[in-house]
Design an enzyme around this catalytic site. Sequence first.
Site, PDB file in Angstrom:
ATOM      1  N   ASP A  33     -39.034  -6.489  17.222  1.00  0.00           N
ATOM      2  CA  ASP A  33     -38.403  -6.882  15.973  1.00  0.00           C
ATOM      3  C   ASP A  33     -39.423  -6.875  14.838  1.00  0.00           C
ATOM      4  O   ASP A  33     -40.638  -6.887  15.075  1.00  0.00           O
ATOM      5  CB  ASP A  33     -37.787  -8.281  16.148  1.00  0.00           C
ATOM      6  CG  ASP A  33     -36.767  -8.618  15.089  1.00  0.00           C
ATOM      7  OD1 ASP A  33     -36.232  -7.696  14.451  1.00  0.00           O
ATOM      8  OD2 ASP A  33     -36.493  -9.819  14.897  1.00  0.00           O
ATOM      9  N   HIS A  40     -32.889 -14.853   7.094  1.00  0.00           N
ATOM     10  CA  HIS A  40     -33.439 -15.420   8.312  1.00  0.00           C
ATOM     11  C   HIS A  40     -33.487 -16.948   8.191  1.00  0.00           C
ATOM     12  O   HIS A  40     -33.604 -17.486   7.101  1.00  0.00           O
ATOM     13  CB  HIS A  40     -34.852 -14.892   8.562  1.00  0.00           C
ATOM     14  CG  HIS A  40     -34.904 -13.434   8.885  1.00  0.00           C
ATOM     15  ND1 HIS A  40     -35.842 -12.583   8.352  1.00  0.00           N
ATOM     16  CD2 HIS A  40     -34.124 -12.677   9.700  1.00  0.00           C
ATOM     17  CE1 HIS A  40     -35.640 -11.366   8.825  1.00  0.00           C
ATOM     18  NE2 HIS A  40     -34.611 -11.396   9.637  1.00  0.00           N
ATOM     19  N   HIS A  72     -28.927  -8.643  10.397  1.00  0.00           N
ATOM     20  CA  HIS A  72     -29.984  -9.647  10.545  1.00  0.00           C
ATOM     21  C   HIS A  72     -29.516 -10.980   9.971  1.00  0.00           C
ATOM     22  O   HIS A  72     -28.567 -11.037   9.201  1.00  0.00           O
ATOM     23  CB  HIS A  72     -31.260  -9.181   9.837  1.00  0.00           C
ATOM     24  CG  HIS A  72     -31.972  -8.075  10.544  1.00  0.00           C
ATOM     25  ND1 HIS A  72     -33.273  -8.187  10.984  1.00  0.00           N
ATOM     26  CD2 HIS A  72     -31.561  -6.843  10.920  1.00  0.00           C
ATOM     27  CE1 HIS A  72     -33.627  -7.066  11.587  1.00  0.00           C
ATOM     28  NE2 HIS A  72     -32.601  -6.231  11.550  1.00  0.00           N
ATOM     29  N   GLY A  99     -28.208 -13.525  11.642  1.00  0.00           N
ATOM     30  CA  GLY A  99     -26.909 -13.875  12.200  1.00  0.00           C
ATOM     31  C   GLY A  99     -26.738 -15.344  12.517  1.00  0.00           C
ATOM     32  O   GLY A  99     -25.596 -15.830  12.546  1.00  0.00           O
ATOM     33  N   SER A 100     -27.831 -16.049  12.769  1.00  0.00           N
ATOM     34  CA  SER A 100     -27.717 -17.464  13.135  1.00  0.00           C
ATOM     35  C   SER A 100     -27.120 -18.256  11.972  1.00  0.00           C
ATOM     36  O   SER A 100     -27.733 -18.363  10.910  1.00  0.00           O
ATOM     37  CB  SER A 100     -29.101 -18.035  13.489  1.00  0.00           C
ATOM     38  OG  SER A 100     -29.665 -17.356  14.592  1.00  0.00           O
ATOM     39  N   THR A 103     -33.107 -17.583  15.219  1.00  0.00           N
ATOM     40  CA  THR A 103     -33.189 -19.012  14.914  1.00  0.00           C
ATOM     41  C   THR A 103     -32.314 -19.837  15.850  1.00  0.00           C
ATOM     42  O   THR A 103     -32.725 -20.913  16.313  1.00  0.00           O
ATOM     43  CB  THR A 103     -32.790 -19.259  13.453  1.00  0.00           C
ATOM     44  OG1 THR A 103     -33.680 -18.545  12.593  1.00  0.00           O
ATOM     45  CG2 THR A 103     -32.848 -20.737  13.118  1.00  0.00           C
TER      46      THR A 103
END
Length: 286
Positions: free
Chosen positions: A82, A179, A207, A209-210, A232
């Site tokens: 990543d 993020h 990106h 996604g949490s 995360t």
Amino acid sequence: MPVVSLKEIVDRAFAERYGVPAINIVNDLTLEAVLAGAVDARSPVIVQTSVKTVKSIGSDVLFAMWTAMTKDIDVPVTLHLDHCPERAVITECLDRGWNSVLFDASTLTVEENQRQTVEVVAEARRHGAHVEGEIEAIKGVEDGIGADTEPARQSLDTAIRFITETGVDVFAPSIGNAHGVYSATPELDFERVTDLVQATNIPIALHGGSGMTTQQFGDLIARGCAKVNISTALKIEFMKANLAFLKQAEAGDKWDPPSLFRDVRSHIVSLTTGLADTFGSAGKAW
């Protein structure tokens, strides 16, 4: 099912419009638990390693763990590096056997990013590996990489030119995602994904996604987000599960590390199966 390529996993997901969990692991326990969760869900999975994790564990040890844990696995899995701005680390991981890399040159000019990405794609191809690219930084710091400022948005034509001229296999756009932990439900540019897919027919990596909602995931996956990054959420689950168990251990004055490991593992397995259900990849193993 042996380890497969990133492209094989994301191309199927893209064609059938489901998302594959791309989960950042942090150690041997989380690696094994994510793989076990994928098996339980009968889901393909993309195991991701950050530069920080590669450096803290060591690429040789990390890849040996991966090889041992996937030797007899019967769902499609792949190993991805990543957000990596360091060309030397990309070379190291490709040499060791990583299946794909994200060359994160988003701090460079688009022209220099594109020039170097062409080189990374050529290097990856020599290893039979694939490349994810991006031209806009994703807001937020993840494992020491990134910034907390809103990234400058490049034009759609610039993004399309980058995709077509570099030959990247997956593209990660900035669409208002970030993020880390969102302070509120993010406002996302869904049409950006549609425009990129219509122009290039390339799978999109989502990106940050949490913390997105199930509805947002569903909408973006239907538009072509075949790779859905989760970092995360795993870190929070891992650390909170450890903390809760250790508080109970202290209260009862019972100190048994294997019991701790089993408990934390169960949380990570459940996180993985839940993500597969949410993204539509459960039952999609071949």
